[in-house]
Design a protein around this motif. Structure first.
Motif, PDB file in Angstrom:
ATOM      1  N   HIS A 287       0.810  -1.219   0.000  1.00  0.00           N
ATOM      2  CA  HIS A 287       0.000   0.000   0.000  1.00  0.00           C
ATOM      3  C   HIS A 287       0.845   1.271   0.000  1.00  0.00           C
ATOM      4  N   GLU A 288       2.071   1.133   0.471  1.00  0.00           N
ATOM      5  CA  GLU A 288       2.892   2.335   0.592  1.00  0.00           C
ATOM      6  C   GLU A 288       3.495   2.771  -0.737  1.00  0.00           C
ATOM      7  N   LEU A 289       3.440   1.894  -1.737  1.00  0.00           N
ATOM      8  CA  LEU A 289       4.098   2.215  -3.011  1.00  0.00           C
ATOM      9  C   LEU A 289       3.321   3.278  -3.773  1.00  0.00           C
ATOM     10  N   LYS A 290       4.054   4.214  -4.327  1.00  0.00           N
ATOM     11  CA  LYS A 290       3.417   5.285  -5.116  1.00  0.00           C
ATOM     12  C   LYS A 290       4.073   5.293  -6.494  1.00  0.00           C
ATOM     13  N   ASN A 291       3.359   5.788  -7.491  1.00  0.00           N
ATOM     14  CA  ASN A 291       3.872   5.840  -8.865  1.00  0.00           C
ATOM     15  C   ASN A 291       4.548   4.532  -9.239  1.00  0.00           C
ATOM     16  N   VAL A 292       3.791   3.485  -9.184  1.00  0.00           N
ATOM     17  CA  VAL A 292       4.407   2.171  -9.280  1.00  0.00           C
ATOM     18  C   VAL A 292       4.066   1.487 -10.602  1.00  0.00           C
ATOM     19  N   LYS A 293       5.081   0.814 -11.121  1.00  0.00           N
ATOM     20  CA  LYS A 293       4.921   0.099 -12.392  1.00  0.00           C
ATOM     21  C   LYS A 293       4.358  -1.285 -12.095  1.00  0.00           C
ATOM     22  N   ILE A 294       3.326  -1.668 -12.835  1.00  0.00           N
ATOM     23  CA  ILE A 294       2.677  -2.953 -12.540  1.00  0.00           C
ATOM     24  C   ILE A 294       2.473  -3.737 -13.833  1.00  0.00           C
ATOM     25  N   LEU A 295       2.739  -5.034 -13.776  1.00  0.00           N
ATOM     26  CA  LEU A 295       2.447  -5.900 -14.923  1.00  0.00           C
ATOM     27  C   LEU A 295       1.033  -6.434 -14.735  1.00  0.00           C
ATOM     28  N   VAL A 296       0.153  -6.031 -15.644  1.00  0.00           N
ATOM     29  CA  VAL A 296      -1.268  -6.350 -15.482  1.00  0.00           C
ATOM     30  C   VAL A 296      -1.730  -7.207 -16.659  1.00  0.00           C
ATOM     31  N   PHE A 297      -2.636  -8.134 -16.392  1.00  0.00           N
ATOM     32  CA  PHE A 297      -3.214  -8.954 -17.459  1.00  0.00           C
ATOM     33  C   PHE A 297      -4.584  -8.383 -17.791  1.00  0.00           C
ATOM     34  N   MET A 298      -4.668  -7.771 -18.985  1.00  0.00           N
ATOM     35  CA  MET A 298      -5.942  -7.130 -19.352  1.00  0.00           C
ATOM     36  C   MET A 298      -6.257  -7.411 -20.814  1.00  0.00           C
ATOM     37  N   ASP A 299      -7.512  -7.651 -21.100  1.00  0.00           N
ATOM     38  CA  ASP A 299      -7.967  -7.912 -22.466  1.00  0.00           C
ATOM     39  C   ASP A 299      -7.095  -8.960 -23.155  1.00  0.00           C
TER      40      ASP A 299
ATOM     41  N   GLU B 162      -4.019  -9.854 -22.750  1.00  0.00           N
ATOM     42  CA  GLU B 162      -2.556  -9.751 -22.848  1.00  0.00           C
ATOM     43  C   GLU B 162      -1.946  -9.064 -21.622  1.00  0.00           C
ATOM     44  N   GLU B 163      -0.642  -9.279 -21.479  1.00  0.00           N
ATOM     45  CA  GLU B 163       0.063  -8.677 -20.352  1.00  0.00           C
ATOM     46  C   GLU B 163       0.594  -7.310 -20.757  1.00  0.00           C
ATOM     47  N   VAL B 164       0.302  -6.299 -19.970  1.00  0.00           N
ATOM     48  CA  VAL B 164       0.819  -4.958 -20.268  1.00  0.00           C
ATOM     49  C   VAL B 164       1.422  -4.369 -18.996  1.00  0.00           C
ATOM     50  N   ILE B 165       2.418  -3.506 -19.219  1.00  0.00           N
ATOM     51  CA  ILE B 165       2.988  -2.816 -18.067  1.00  0.00           C
ATOM     52  C   ILE B 165       2.385  -1.422 -18.030  1.00  0.00           C
ATOM     53  N   ASP B 166       1.894  -1.037 -16.879  1.00  0.00           N
ATOM     54  CA  ASP B 166       1.278   0.282 -16.758  1.00  0.00           C
ATOM     55  C   ASP B 166       1.756   0.908 -15.438  1.00  0.00           C
ATOM     56  N   THR B 167       1.659   2.220 -15.354  1.00  0.00           N
ATOM     57  CA  THR B 167       2.075   2.882 -14.117  1.00  0.00           C
ATOM     58  C   THR B 167       0.846   3.483 -13.447  1.00  0.00           C
ATOM     59  N   PHE B 168       0.757   3.329 -12.147  1.00  0.00           N
ATOM     60  CA  PHE B 168      -0.381   3.868 -11.395  1.00  0.00           C
ATOM     61  C   PHE B 168       0.131   4.742 -10.258  1.00  0.00           C
ATOM     62  N   ASP B 169      -0.711   5.676  -9.810  1.00  0.00           N
ATOM     63  CA  ASP B 169      -0.300   6.558  -8.710  1.00  0.00           C
ATOM     64  C   ASP B 169      -0.315   5.823  -7.375  1.00  0.00           C
ATOM     65  N   ASN B 170      -1.321   4.964  -7.200  1.00  0.00           N
ATOM     66  CA  ASN B 170      -1.549   4.311  -5.908  1.00  0.00           C
ATOM     67  C   ASN B 170      -2.095   2.902  -6.100  1.00  0.00           C
TER      68      ASN B 170
ATOM     69  N   GLU C 247      -5.696 -12.301  -9.672  1.00  0.00           N
ATOM     70  CA  GLU C 247      -4.871 -12.954 -10.696  1.00  0.00           C
ATOM     71  C   GLU C 247      -4.461 -11.989 -11.804  1.00  0.00           C
ATOM     72  N   LYS C 248      -5.168 -10.862 -11.913  1.00  0.00           N
ATOM     73  CA  LYS C 248      -4.896  -9.943 -13.027  1.00  0.00           C
ATOM     74  C   LYS C 248      -3.617  -9.118 -12.791  1.00  0.00           C
ATOM     75  N   VAL C 249      -3.218  -8.996 -11.515  1.00  0.00           N
ATOM     76  CA  VAL C 249      -1.988  -8.239 -11.246  1.00  0.00           C
ATOM     77  C   VAL C 249      -0.859  -9.246 -11.099  1.00  0.00           C
ATOM     78  N   ARG C 250       0.003  -9.291 -12.104  1.00  0.00           N
ATOM     79  CA  ARG C 250       1.031 -10.332 -12.140  1.00  0.00           C
ATOM     80  C   ARG C 250       2.260  -9.936 -11.329  1.00  0.00           C
ATOM     81  N   ARG C 251       2.683  -8.695 -11.483  1.00  0.00           N
ATOM     82  CA  ARG C 251       3.918  -8.282 -10.804  1.00  0.00           C
ATOM     83  C   ARG C 251       3.877  -6.823 -10.474  1.00  0.00           C
TER      84      ARG C 251
END
Ligand code: BTN
Length: 247
Positions: free
Chosen positions: A194-206, A208-216, A240-244
């Motif tokens: 929860h403490e991570l900010k502006n964090v890069k996440i490998l997400v499984f969406m539609d 395929e796996e995509v890397i996206d950045t989120f604020d929180n 399961e959708k948040v891989r890394r």
């Protein structure tokens, strides 16, 4: 409960355990060194002497959280109890299977949990940087060992007993099996995600796996979903959708 075997070396304790495991047994294997240590996402787990390389089985009974989270918490609780109070305050987990050290606002990988399934059992692999030197590693995560943490925090070079750490973890796992110790409360205390900010996440969406950045990020362990925020947008994803999570 566990029958523990200690090997000088092997390719991977995961593979050794899978070769020998029979139903209704509780086996655990430690190796002082692995030649082909397996990490999550098909990565290699560098396994120099001095680290803890442990695999054990656990029956695939219904669990109310993903196994990787449950065993990460059990290992973190066990390590916190094992090291002194000052070091213990730095230990935590980052979803879904990273053991981390928090130091001066930065997160360093201390270890990781790999969960595989073999017949009616989980085969759980634990890799922890204990007495090996990893602070020079240049991976996507910065890394630290317990020995290095102790040198930084306590100004002491302490050699930890790797086998004792493994036995302590196996005792906690046995306790969880027999009496289902309450993981949930400890999970909330230990989770640094929860403490991570502006964090890069490998997400499984539609599909395929995509890397996206989120604020929180917020993890809702009750509803088994992860809530991601970007500007005014909110996205709810099942576990399961948040891989890394990169930190
Ligand atoms: C991760 O990538 O974070 C998980 C690493 C798990 C490594 C451990 S070491 C003992 C066991 N044997 C292996 O080959 N891998 C796991």
């Amino acid at each position: 409960m566990y029958k523990l075997t200690i090997l000088d070396e092997c390719d991977s304790t995961q593979e050794e355990l899978k070769k020998t495991l029979k139903d209704n047994e509780f086996l655990a294997i430690i190796a002082k060194k692995q030649f082909k240590g397996k990490g999550s996402y098909s990565r290699e787990w560098i396994s120099d002497p001095g680290g803890l390389y442990l695999s054990f089985n656990f029956p695939t009974i219904p669990l109310n959280l993903p196994a990787s989270i449950i065993f990460s918490v059990i290992v973190a609780i066990s390590l916190q109890e094992y090291v002194d109070h000052t070091l213990g305050k730095h230990l935590g987990i980052i979803y879904p299977n990273d053991l981390v050290v928090k130091l001066n606002g930065n997160y360093y990988k201390l270890g990781g949990i790999l969960v595989e399934i073999c017949g009616n059992n989980y085969v759980i692999g634990i890799g922890i940087n204990v007495n090996n030197q990893v602070s020079n590693y240049q991976f996507e995560h910065k890394a630290l060992s317990l020995n290095e943490l102790s040198r930084i925090v306590n100004n002491k070079t302490y050699k930890f007993d790797v086998v004792d750490i493994a036995k302590n973890i196996l005792d906690k796992v046995s306790l969880f099996y027999s009496s289902r110790i309450d993981i949930y409360q400890r999970l909330l205390e230990l989770d640094f995600t929860h403490e991570l900010k502006n964090v890069k996440i490998l997400v499984f969406m539609d599909g395929e796996e995509v890397i996206d950045t989120f604020d929180n990020i917020k993890i809702d362990y009750n509803l088994k979903k992860i809530v991601l925020y970007k500007s005014r947008m909110r996205k709810d994803l099942e576990f399961e959708k948040v891989r890394r999570i990169f930190y």
